[in-house]
Scaffold this motif. Sequence first.
Motif, PDB file in Angstrom:
ATOM      1  N   PRO A  14       0.833  -1.209   0.000  1.00  0.00           N
ATOM      2  CA  PRO A  14       0.000   0.000   0.000  1.00  0.00           C
ATOM      3  C   PRO A  14       0.864   1.254   0.000  1.00  0.00           C
ATOM      4  O   PRO A  14       1.884   1.320   0.700  1.00  0.00           O
ATOM      5  N   GLY A  15       0.471   2.215  -0.822  1.00  0.00           N
ATOM      6  CA  GLY A  15       1.252   3.436  -0.971  1.00  0.00           C
ATOM      7  C   GLY A  15       2.283   3.365  -2.074  1.00  0.00           C
ATOM      8  O   GLY A  15       2.871   4.389  -2.441  1.00  0.00           O
ATOM      9  N   GLY A  16       2.498   2.189  -2.625  1.00  0.00           N
ATOM     10  CA  GLY A  16       3.485   2.007  -3.673  1.00  0.00           C
ATOM     11  C   GLY A  16       2.962   2.365  -5.056  1.00  0.00           C
ATOM     12  O   GLY A  16       1.830   2.850  -5.203  1.00  0.00           O
ATOM     13  N   SER A  17       3.812   2.101  -6.051  1.00  0.00           N
ATOM     14  CA  SER A  17       3.486   2.465  -7.425  1.00  0.00           C
ATOM     15  C   SER A  17       3.758   1.300  -8.370  1.00  0.00           C
ATOM     16  O   SER A  17       4.627   0.460  -8.105  1.00  0.00           O
ATOM     17  N   LEU A  18       3.019   1.293  -9.461  1.00  0.00           N
ATOM     18  CA  LEU A  18       3.247   0.369 -10.556  1.00  0.00           C
ATOM     19  C   LEU A  18       2.945   1.102 -11.852  1.00  0.00           C
ATOM     20  O   LEU A  18       2.119   2.024 -11.873  1.00  0.00           O
ATOM     21  N   ARG A  19       3.579   0.658 -12.928  1.00  0.00           N
ATOM     22  CA  ARG A  19       3.244   1.169 -14.239  1.00  0.00           C
ATOM     23  C   ARG A  19       2.846   0.006 -15.135  1.00  0.00           C
ATOM     24  O   ARG A  19       3.638  -0.909 -15.369  1.00  0.00           O
ATOM     25  N   THR A  69      -2.440   7.898 -13.804  1.00  0.00           N
ATOM     26  CA  THR A  69      -2.271   8.728 -14.986  1.00  0.00           C
ATOM     27  C   THR A  69      -2.143   7.830 -16.205  1.00  0.00           C
ATOM     28  O   THR A  69      -1.334   6.893 -16.210  1.00  0.00           O
ATOM     29  N   ILE A  70      -2.928   8.131 -17.227  1.00  0.00           N
ATOM     30  CA  ILE A  70      -2.845   7.387 -18.488  1.00  0.00           C
ATOM     31  C   ILE A  70      -2.169   8.276 -19.524  1.00  0.00           C
ATOM     32  O   ILE A  70      -2.511   9.461 -19.657  1.00  0.00           O
ATOM     33  N   VAL A  71      -1.192   7.712 -20.217  1.00  0.00           N
ATOM     34  CA  VAL A  71      -0.457   8.481 -21.216  1.00  0.00           C
ATOM     35  C   VAL A  71      -0.109   7.586 -22.402  1.00  0.00           C
ATOM     36  O   VAL A  71      -0.001   6.356 -22.262  1.00  0.00           O
ATOM     37  N   ARG A  72       0.084   8.221 -23.533  1.00  0.00           N
ATOM     38  CA  ARG A  72       0.596   7.498 -24.695  1.00  0.00           C
ATOM     39  C   ARG A  72       2.124   7.568 -24.666  1.00  0.00           C
ATOM     40  O   ARG A  72       2.696   8.631 -24.404  1.00  0.00           O
ATOM     41  N   ASN A  84      -0.046   5.386  -8.782  1.00  0.00           N
ATOM     42  CA  ASN A  84       0.654   5.818  -7.574  1.00  0.00           C
ATOM     43  C   ASN A  84      -0.281   5.737  -6.372  1.00  0.00           C
ATOM     44  O   ASN A  84      -1.496   5.644  -6.517  1.00  0.00           O
ATOM     45  N   SER A  85       0.304   5.783  -5.196  1.00  0.00           N
ATOM     46  CA  SER A  85      -0.470   5.756  -3.944  1.00  0.00           C
ATOM     47  C   SER A  85      -1.485   4.624  -3.952  1.00  0.00           C
ATOM     48  O   SER A  85      -2.665   4.822  -3.639  1.00  0.00           O
TER      49      SER A  85
END
Length: 124
Positions: A14-19, A69-72, A84-85
């Motif tokens: 919890p609190g971590g990030s992934l992409r 956040t979604i990005v190309r 995130n978070s």
Amino acid sequence: QVQVIESGGGLVQPGGSLRLSCAATGGTFSRYATGWFRQAPAKEREFVAHISWSGASTNYADSVKGRFTIVRGDAENVVYLQMNSLKREDTAVYYCAVDPWGRATTQRDDYEHWGQGTQVTVSS
């Protein structure tokens, strides 16, 4: 035939990030609207985020707004979901889907091509 492939899932605290990454082959991905959905055990598949074919327009579910956040990507055939978070309630299988008509909606039925999903588990 368009094929959609997700990657980047895993176990995070919890609190971590992934992409997460979404890649597509067999079509003009840069012309497609792309969406991310998720499905937790015993729950309906729900909308998470989408991005227009140009990347100029994005939309998020209230539950992830401000955290995802979604990005190309720089490559034409990749879309990323930066998470995130992360919270325990974000645990689900995450699916990428593309809409060749470029509608960029929150409705599952508007997306014609789906990946197999990638598991995201948020746990300590």
